[in-house]
Design a protein around this motif. Structure first.
Motif, PDB file in Angstrom:
ATOM      1  N   SER A   1       0.827  -1.204   0.000  1.00 43.98           N
ATOM      2  CA  SER A   1       0.000   0.000   0.000  1.00 43.98           C
ATOM      3  C   SER A   1       0.866   1.261   0.000  1.00 43.98           C
ATOM      4  N   ILE A   2       1.941   1.244   0.784  1.00 45.35           N
ATOM      5  CA  ILE A   2       2.849   2.400   0.810  1.00 45.35           C
ATOM      6  C   ILE A   2       3.499   2.589  -0.557  1.00 45.35           C
ATOM      7  N   LEU A   3       3.930   1.493  -1.182  1.00 45.81           N
ATOM      8  CA  LEU A   3       4.540   1.585  -2.507  1.00 45.81           C
ATOM      9  C   LEU A   3       3.572   2.156  -3.532  1.00 45.81           C
ATOM     10  N   ASP A   4       2.332   1.669  -3.519  1.00 45.64           N
ATOM     11  CA  ASP A   4       1.341   2.147  -4.485  1.00 45.64           C
ATOM     12  C   ASP A   4       1.034   3.629  -4.276  1.00 45.64           C
TER      13      ASP A   4
ATOM     14  N   ARG B   1      -1.154   1.931 -17.069  1.00 48.72           N
ATOM     15  CA  ARG B   1      -0.897   2.816 -15.926  1.00 48.72           C
ATOM     16  C   ARG B   1       0.577   2.819 -15.532  1.00 48.72           C
ATOM     17  N   ASP B   2       1.183   1.638 -15.443  1.00 49.35           N
ATOM     18  CA  ASP B   2       2.581   1.567 -15.022  1.00 49.35           C
ATOM     19  C   ASP B   2       3.519   2.147 -16.075  1.00 49.35           C
ATOM     20  N   GLY B   3       3.241   1.856 -17.349  1.00 52.43           N
ATOM     21  CA  GLY B   3       4.070   2.412 -18.407  1.00 52.43           C
ATOM     22  C   GLY B   3       4.017   3.926 -18.426  1.00 52.43           C
ATOM     23  N   LYS B   4       2.821   4.463 -18.200  1.00 57.84           N
ATOM     24  CA  LYS B   4       2.648   5.914 -18.151  1.00 57.84           C
ATOM     25  C   LYS B   4       3.425   6.510 -16.976  1.00 57.84           C
ATOM     26  N   PHE B   5       3.372   5.837 -15.824  1.00 61.72           N
ATOM     27  CA  PHE B   5       4.090   6.313 -14.638  1.00 61.72           C
ATOM     28  C   PHE B   5       5.599   6.384 -14.895  1.00 61.72           C
ATOM     29  N   LEU B   6       6.171   5.289 -15.406  1.00 62.04           N
ATOM     30  CA  LEU B   6       7.612   5.267 -15.636  1.00 62.04           C
ATOM     31  C   LEU B   6       8.033   6.299 -16.663  1.00 62.04           C
TER      32      LEU B   6
ATOM     33  N   ALA C   1      12.644   1.792  -4.529  1.00 61.30           N
ATOM     34  CA  ALA C   1      11.752   0.640  -4.369  1.00 61.30           C
ATOM     35  C   ALA C   1      10.545   0.752  -5.288  1.00 61.30           C
ATOM     36  N   VAL C   2      10.018   1.969  -5.421  1.00 63.00           N
ATOM     37  CA  VAL C   2       8.879   2.193  -6.305  1.00 63.00           C
ATOM     38  C   VAL C   2       9.264   1.908  -7.756  1.00 63.00           C
TER      39      VAL C   2
ATOM     40  N   CYS D   1       1.945   6.995  -6.834  1.00 57.45           N
ATOM     41  CA  CYS D   1       0.998   8.048  -7.245  1.00 57.45           C
ATOM     42  C   CYS D   1       1.531   9.433  -6.877  1.00 57.45           C
ATOM     43  N   VAL D   2       2.094   9.566  -5.684  1.00 53.49           N
ATOM     44  CA  VAL D   2       2.573  10.872  -5.232  1.00 53.49           C
ATOM     45  C   VAL D   2       3.803  11.298  -6.030  1.00 53.49           C
ATOM     46  N   PHE D   3       4.748  10.394  -6.235  1.00 49.03           N
ATOM     47  CA  PHE D   3       5.932  10.727  -7.032  1.00 49.03           C
ATOM     48  C   PHE D   3       5.541  11.135  -8.445  1.00 49.03           C
TER      49      PHE D   3
END
Length: 224
Positions: A16-19, A108-113, A62-63, A23-25
């Protein structure tokens, strides 16, 4: 199959902390994020974040590691559908390009990275060292091997499979690079049209050409 941690467990809290941190980063950037912000949105104490992940630098690493692992899982699932023995090279490669875009780039993950690398990569290159090696590095190598097999089978004329793999990936998402940086996401129809156009351009550069008698026969057929 991915096993989800039991609700309320140590692993569930860590996840949960990682997720939340992801989002915050993504929203605030590395420089604009602090541990208190992540703890508040995760509904835990500041000390809990430190206990699970250490300082901000360690949490960010870690994220990136976690998201890279998830993206790699989908990348290699999708690479398993690469058309090693195509019936119609253009159509099969275009369909693969659509799958790769949807599963690995515009999810979602690809967009984040992509957003983090574009906004933070120059300022904090050391934070993305693992991502460079474990993300694009592995993808390029695996895709290059598949293009080399197509060349060996007589479908493509290529000299440098690694270069060809990078060019293919650049072509299939070139149309939307700027739009996605602004938060826009292409529709399925746009992805399909763009992928077909990219593969058409790719094959004009690398598809095997008929030679000798076959080429002359093809020219005669066109004139007729």
């Amino acid at each position: 199959m991915t096993v989800m941690p039991a609700p309320g467990s140590h692993l569930a809290k860590r996840q949960s902390i990682l997720d939340t941190a992801a989002c915050v980063f993504c929203r605030e950037g590395y420089g604009g994020t602090n541990i208190d912000m992540i703890a508040c949105e995760a509904g835990v104490s500041r000390q809990t974040v430190y206990n699970h992940h250490g300082d901000k630098d360690s949490l960010f690493r870690a994220v990136v590691h976690e998201v890279t692992e998830r993206v790699n899982h989908r990348v290699f699932e999708t690479l398993a559908t690469f058309p090693d023995q195509p019936r119609d090279l253009g159509a099969d490669l275009a369909a693969f390009a659509v799958r790769f875009n949807k599963n690995c780039i515009y999810d979602r993950d690809g967009k984040f990275l992509r957003r983090l690398v574009d906004t933070e990569g120059e300022r904090y290159p050391e934070l993305f060292a693992e991502w460079r090696e474990q993300g694009p590095g592995k993808t390029w190598a695996a895709l290059a091997a598949r293009f080399a097999r197509l060349a060996h089978a007589g479908y493509l004329e290529i000299e440098d499979p690694d270069l060809v793999a990078r060019q293919f990936l650049a072509l299939i998402n070139a149309d939307f690079k700027v739009a996605t940086l602004l938060g826009e996401m292409p529709s399925d129809e746009e992805i399909e049209r763009s992928s077909a156009n990219a593969v058409s351009m790719f094959l004009r550069a690398y598809a095997c050409r008929p030679s000798g008698t076959a080429a002359a026969r093809d020219k005669s057929a066109l004139k007729a």
